[in-house]
Design a protein around this motif. Structure first.
Motif, short mmCIF file in Angstrom:
data_model
loop_
_atom_site.label_atom_id
_atom_site.label_comp_id
_atom_site.label_asym_id
_atom_site.label_seq_id
_atom_site.Cartn_x
_atom_site.Cartn_y
_atom_site.Cartn_z
N HIS B 141 46.79 63.76 26.53
CA HIS B 141 48.17 63.40 26.22
C HIS B 141 48.25 61.91 25.89
O HIS B 141 47.92 61.08 26.72
N GLU B 142 48.73 61.61 24.69
CA GLU B 142 48.88 60.21 24.24
C GLU B 142 47.67 59.36 24.65
O GLU B 142 47.80 58.42 25.44
N PRO B 143 46.50 59.69 24.12
CA PRO B 143 45.29 59.04 24.59
C PRO B 143 45.24 57.54 24.32
O PRO B 143 44.50 56.82 24.99
N ASP B 144 46.03 57.05 23.37
CA ASP B 144 45.96 55.62 23.10
C ASP B 144 46.69 54.81 24.18
O ASP B 144 46.65 53.58 24.16
N ARG B 145 47.35 55.48 25.11
CA ARG B 145 48.01 54.76 26.20
C ARG B 145 47.15 54.74 27.46
O ARG B 145 47.56 54.22 28.49
N LEU B 146 45.97 55.37 27.37
CA LEU B 146 45.11 55.47 28.54
C LEU B 146 44.03 54.40 28.53
O LEU B 146 43.40 54.17 27.50
N TYR B 147 43.80 53.81 29.67
CA TYR B 147 42.78 52.77 29.76
C TYR B 147 41.94 52.97 31.01
O TYR B 147 42.46 53.36 32.05
N ALA B 148 40.64 52.68 30.89
CA ALA B 148 39.79 52.64 32.08
C ALA B 148 39.88 51.23 32.62
O ALA B 148 39.88 50.25 31.86
N ILE B 149 39.97 51.11 33.93
CA ILE B 149 40.19 49.80 34.55
C ILE B 149 38.98 49.41 35.38
O ILE B 149 38.55 50.17 36.25
N TRP B 150 38.44 48.25 35.10
CA TRP B 150 37.26 47.77 35.81
C TRP B 150 37.51 46.40 36.41
O TRP B 150 38.31 45.62 35.89
N GLU B 151 36.76 46.11 37.49
CA GLU B 151 36.80 44.76 38.03
C GLU B 151 35.66 43.96 37.44
O GLU B 151 34.60 44.49 37.16
N PHE B 160 31.50 44.87 34.34
CA PHE B 160 32.26 46.06 34.70
C PHE B 160 31.80 46.55 36.05
O PHE B 160 30.68 47.01 36.20
N ASP B 161 32.67 46.46 37.03
CA ASP B 161 32.33 47.04 38.31
C ASP B 161 33.45 47.99 38.70
O ASP B 161 34.61 47.79 38.35
N ASN B 162 33.10 49.02 39.48
CA ASN B 162 34.12 49.97 39.91
C ASN B 162 35.10 49.30 40.85
O ASN B 162 34.68 48.54 41.73
N PRO B 163 36.37 49.58 40.70
CA PRO B 163 37.34 49.03 41.66
C PRO B 163 37.18 49.68 43.03
O PRO B 163 36.60 50.77 43.15
N SER B 164 37.71 49.02 44.03
CA SER B 164 37.64 49.59 45.38
C SER B 164 38.99 50.19 45.74
O SER B 164 40.02 49.79 45.19
N PRO B 165 39.02 51.13 46.70
CA PRO B 165 40.28 51.78 47.06
C PRO B 165 41.38 50.81 47.51
O PRO B 165 42.51 50.93 47.04
N PRO B 166 41.10 49.86 48.38
CA PRO B 166 42.19 48.96 48.77
C PRO B 166 42.77 48.23 47.57
O PRO B 166 43.98 48.02 47.48
N ASN B 293 40.58 52.95 56.14
CA ASN B 293 39.86 51.77 56.62
C ASN B 293 38.71 51.39 55.72
O ASN B 293 37.81 50.70 56.13
N VAL B 294 38.77 51.84 54.49
CA VAL B 294 37.65 51.52 53.60
C VAL B 294 37.63 50.03 53.32
O VAL B 294 38.64 49.40 53.08
N HIS B 295 36.45 49.50 53.34
CA HIS B 295 36.25 48.09 53.08
C HIS B 295 36.67 47.73 51.65
O HIS B 295 36.42 48.48 50.72
N ARG B 296 37.28 46.60 51.49
CA ARG B 296 37.74 46.20 50.17
C ARG B 296 36.59 45.98 49.19
O ARG B 296 36.75 45.92 48.00
N GLN B 297 35.40 45.85 49.73
CA GLN B 297 34.26 45.63 48.85
C GLN B 297 33.57 46.93 48.43
O GLN B 297 32.60 46.91 47.70
N THR B 298 34.09 48.06 48.91
CA THR B 298 33.47 49.33 48.54
C THR B 298 33.91 49.71 47.14
O THR B 298 34.89 50.43 46.95
#
Lengths: 115, 887
Positions: B141-151, B160-166, B293-298
């Motif tokens: 659905h409206e694929p041009d509005r979708l973005y992958a988000i990396w840290e 490009f690193d995976n974001p953490s849950p916190p 309680n997941v670590h912010r660095q996970t």
């Protein structure tokens, strides 16, 4: 004598024309005269019905035409029947007979088919 | 009275000539006029006055104009119908004639159709794949509005690193630019309760993931946000394929399955062939963010964001970076210096496949050009003979338009046939390609559709028509020349020669490209990854969190497993690692490391290095190089000094010129400990053969702060004997029947998988180059043969005057080689240019191999000579007297 226009006996005009042309190719005036003759002066086709009917029959491929010379040495358009037209004549005639028989049945008129 | 008309018109003999509208009008007028005049005359003869007679007759007609108009209209309709019928008849006649022509020249027809078919078919197949895989929008659905988000962490070079849950939580709270922020991460799921435990490829996700993408379940419903919570009901979504494979498509909604030890209700089944957000996932569990309680660095999530209405990607990037800077200040240890980057979803999925696709597309484009050149050449070759025939037909009455239409019909028939062959070829190639199950993103979307169908057929027709109309032009302009017979314009020969030379040139470009690809690929395969490739097998284990709740129980399991495996006959070493090289699955992360003798920086700014857990014997099992120091032993345990192995590149980076042995690296993971370096390993390539080795740290399983449940077991066979793969599975079952080994494959297979795409491209370009060579050879043969035929008389004269047969053969061959030489020279030049452009696109290093530069021209000259042999021999076999008399 009944003047047969385009509206009355609709479709029968085509039948009359096809039958007349089938027995002998002719020009429009000739066809009209022969219909009048054969019907014992009972039927006279209006010019306004005749020529459009001829044009329609030619357009649909039942008649074909050629320019030739009439007995009066004038240039006239002669119509003759095509094989398709012949087939159409036969089928139309059959339908007419069936319809008329049915009508006679309703009206209580006895009627026999002859040739 | 006989009213049969005298024949007035001349028509009817050959065919009726159609009337023009003006003629129709005149005819109607004359016909009605005749009727009027006859009737008037009739009445006059009967005694009427002419004026009254005329008045009466016209009155009988009624509205004469109207009748005339009606008849004219009917007449016009008549000629329209006649015209249509005539066209149909003509078309059929043309078609019959065309078929007859083809039957008299079967070889020409066959070659033309095949050439068109091969060219168009190959082009279509490649274009279909490239279009679906790289060009088309994602089917979301409206694929041009979708973005992958990396840290990102620019200071450490992390792009490009995976974001953490916190971080994700805080983004959700604090940003307005996104309509949805959703996430998923791959996990392994063990399903127990059946005959035997099954390991499934699973993923944990947020409830808004599929709605955000616009994907609805095929059956059942989405999961709800309540079910995301740790205290919520346990639900899951099943993939269509898993539903079919494991449940045979029977009723599964509402059933509770024991997944990872927890009863989970299946609430929905996803649509089939679902490639998004990740392909190959069997079961989706909404417990992604369950642990508060997941670590912010996970950093392990895959995050997707959908822009809110009216928000641009620049605005969103700005806002989220502003928020992330705030987070960096609030949590400097975890987030200091980190930023956020947004990647359009399509780029994320397609990745670098686009570039490779471009290369193959360019290659097939060249092949198509060659095919068209061949067809053009063939059609031109017919020009002379056809021109003569056309002139004869014109002389006996056929109009130019009629002749043109004849040629057009022939060309279209040829093009249509070529198009149909093309469709078959395309279908065959696509099926073959899909049958290889290539590891390319979005490959499930590849299929032939109506657009492609029309492209093939229309393209083929255009090609044939474009070249096939040449005889018409010639017939019109060169009329006087052709009827004289024999002498034809040499223009067509020159054109044909030029066409063939171009074909050769294009073939050279393709062959050089293919050759370079092959060399590059060979070089890639020869790269030493730092470990042994053959004789080693690997398998995954994913321990149930309830059965093995802590690191000690897990350690115990792995000890038992490795011991049992090593006891197997045919196994020389067995070990366990947290992640295998070149294996895209598995738990792989890096830790901030504080090296002895280096300044201590805040955690967020400390360099991170790959951190891996292995057991003693891993080095031997994988065949790694131990450059200094020692391997782990069973004496390295929890109570003893924490020890570490590092790779050469890390040692050189941290302590250049010194020995790394005895130095310490401090890690702060679970607990803060200083690890002593006891051994240095040779570098290994971990990501792929083309990716340079990374710096790595290894710690022993016994001493690792946290032991994961998900590990890879490595087993090395003895000598040349094949590995007992089935026995490996049995051994694991003996240790714990509830923990199945899965994804059992050899290292060789794993490494091969990493080069699969490159192999595919190399093969594709190679095949296309081969096809080009064949087509060019066919082109050469056709032209040389044509020239021999044309110059039959001349050859006959020369032979009669004393030229030997050998001389004739030599001349024909030389001429052919000259033709090719021109093409080769141009081709090498073009190839050099292409290299500049292509340098950026190709994997590995593209180098000008000398044997490619020499070999390709030589190959082409040899092939050309071979193609010219048959016509040459034919020329030599001519009987001089007959030849002279020929025309």
């Amino acid at each position: 004598m009944a003047r047969v226009g385009a509206n009355s006996l609709y479709g029968t005009v085509n039948l009359l024309i096809l039958k007349t042309v089938a027995s002998q190719p002719d020009h429009g005036l000739g066809i009209a005269r022969r219909i009048q003759e054969s019907s014992g002066d009972e039927l006279q086709i209006e010019e306004g019905a005749l020529y459009p009917a001829l044009a329609r029959l030619e357009r649909d491929g039942f008649l074909t035409s050629e320019w030739g010379q009439s007995e009066s040495n004038r240039r006239a358009k002669f119509y003759s029947i095509t094989p398709t037209g012949q087939a159409r004549l036969t089928s139309e005639l059959e339908r007419w007979v069936t319809r008329t028989q049915a009508l006679c049945g309703v009206l209580g008129v006895a009627w026999t088919v002859g040739r | 009275m006989d009213r049969r008309p005298l024949r007035f018109s001349s028509g009817g003999a050959i065919r009726r000539l159609l009337l023009s509208p003006a003629q129709v009008r005149a005819d109607v007028h004359d016909e009605l006029h005749f009727h009027v005049e006859e009737r008037v005359e009739e009445l006059v003869v009967a005694g009427w006055a002419e004026a009254e007679a005329r008045e009466h007759v016209l009155a009988c007609f009624g509205n004469l104009e109207r009748i005339e108009a009606e008849c004219v209209e009917l007449g016009l309709e008549r000629i329209q119908r006649q015209r249509r019928t005539q066209t149909m008849t003509d078309l059929l006649q043309d078609l019959r004639y065309a078929l007859r022509t083809f039957r008299t020249q079967p070889l020409f027809t066959l070659v033309a159709i095949l050439t068109l078919g091969l060219g168009m078919g190959a082009a279509t197949a490649v274009y279909t794949v490239v279009d679906r895989v790289a060009l088309r929008d994602l089917p979301l659905h409206e694929p041009d509005r979708l973005y992958a988000i990396w840290e990102t962490q620019p200071e450490q070079g992390i792009a490009f690193d995976n974001p953490s849950p916190p971080n994700l939580y805080d983004w959700r709270e604090r940003t307005r630019s996104f309509e949805d922020l959703s996430a998923f991460a791959q996990i392994s799921v063990t399903w127990t309760g059946g005959e035997r435990p099954v390991a499934l490829d699973g993923a944990a996700f947020t409830a808004n993931l599929f709605p955000s993408l616009g994907i609805d379940p095929l059956l059942g419903r989405h999961v709800t946000e309540l079910e995301e919570r740790p205290d919520g009901a346990r639900t899951a979504l099943l993939s269509y394929e898993a539903w079919q494979d494991h449940f045979g498509g029977t009723e599964v909604l509402g059933q509770a399955l024991t997944l990872n030890g927890q009863p989970t209700e299946i609430v929905g089944v996803l649509p089939p062939n679902l490639g998004y957000p990740a392909p190959g996932i069997d079961v989706w569990v909404p417990q992604l963010l369950a642990d508060p309680n997941v670590h912010r660095q996970t950093r392990w999530l895959n995050v997707l964001g959908r822009l809110a209405d009216g928000v641009s990607v620049e605005m969103a990037t700005q806002e989220i970076n502003r928020v992330h800077d705030e987070l960096g200040q609030e949590y400097p240890d975890a987030n200091g210096g980190w930023g956020v980057v947004l990647v359009p979803a399509k780029d994320q999925v397609v990745g670098d496949t686009g570039r490779l696709a471009a290369v193959v597309l360019a290659a097939v484009g060249l092949v198509l050009l060659i095919a068209c050149a061949n067809v053009a050449s063939l059609l031109l070759g017919r020009t002379a003979a056809r021109a003569r025939e056309l002139d004869i037909r014109a002389a006996i009455g056929a109009s130019a338009g009629r002749l043109r239409r004849q040629l057009l019909t022939e060309s279209i028939a040829l093009g249509l046939a070529g198009g149909l062959v093309g469709l078959l070829v395309a279908r065959f190639v696509l099926n073959f390609f899909l049958g290889l199950e290539p590891d390319i993103p979005r490959v499930g979307e590849v299929g032939i559709d109506l657009r492609i169908l029309s492209f093939v057929v229309l393209g083929s027709i255009l090609c044939a028509v474009g070249f096939g109309m040449a005889p018409a032009r010639d017939a019109q302009t060169g009329g006087e020349g052709t009827l004289r017979g024999g002498r034809q314009s040499s223009g067509s020969v020159r054109t044909r020669r030029a066409l063939v030379s171009s074909e050769v040139a294009l073939s050279v470009v393709l062959l050089v490209t293919a050759g370079s690809f092959m060399v590059g690929f060979r070089a890639l395969l020869d790269v030493d990854p730092g470990f042994d490739r053959s004789g080693i097998a690997a398998a995954k284990v994913s321990l149930n969190g309830d059965a093995y709740p802590d690191s000690d129980s897990r350690r115990q399991y792995f000890d038992q497993l490795t011991a049992a495996l090593e006891a197997l006959p045919g196994v020389s070493h067995a070990a366990v690692t947290s992640t295998l090289p070149m294996d895209p699955t598995g738990i792989d992360f890096d830790l901030a490391r504080y090296a002895e003798g280096h300044p201590v920086l805040p955690e967020a700014r400390t360099p991170q290095t790959d951190y891996r857990i292995i057991t003693p014997g891993y080095i031997d099992a994988m065949g790694l190089d131990l450059l200094a120091g020692r391997d782990f032993t069973r004496f390295d345990r929890t109570e003893t000094t924490p020890v570490m192995l590092i790779t050469e590149s890390l040692a050189d980076a941290l302590w250049p010129g010194e020995s790394a042995l005895g130095k310490h690296i401090t890690l702060d993971y679970i607990q803060r400990r200083a690890w002593e370096v006891v051994g240095v390993l040779g570098d290994t390539r971990h990501v792929g053969l083309a990716v340079p080795p990374s710096q790595q740290m290894f710690v022993p399983l016994e001493q690792a702060g946290a032991v994961f449940g998900y590990m890879t077991v490595v087993v090395r066979g003895q000598g040349q004997a094949p590995l007992p793969l089935n026995r490996i599975r049995d051994v694991a079952a003996a240790v714990d029947p509830n923990e199945p080994l899965f994804q059992i494959e050899t290292i060789e297979q794993i490494v091969d998988a990493t080069v699969a795409r490159d192999r595919l491209v190399t093969w594709a370009v190679g095949s296309l180059a081969f096809l080009a060579l064949l087509l060019a050879a066919a082109g050469v043969y056709a032209v040389v043969s044509y020239q021999v035929t044309r110059r039959t008389r001349e050859i006959g004269v020369r032979m009669a005057l004393g030229a030997t047969r050998e001389r004739v053969v030599r001349e024909v061959l030389t001429d052919a080689v000259k033709l090719a030489l021109v093409g080769v020279v141009v081709g090498i030049g073009a190839a050099a240019l292409a290299t500049r452009v292509g340098q950026a696109l190709v994997f590995g290093a593209w180098s000008w191999q000398p044997w490619v530069l020499v070999g390709v021209p030589a190959l082409l000259l040899i092939v050309t000579a071979l193609a010219a042999v048959a016509p040459a021999l034919r020329a030599a076999g001519l009987d001089p007297t007959r030849a002279i008399r020929s025309d």
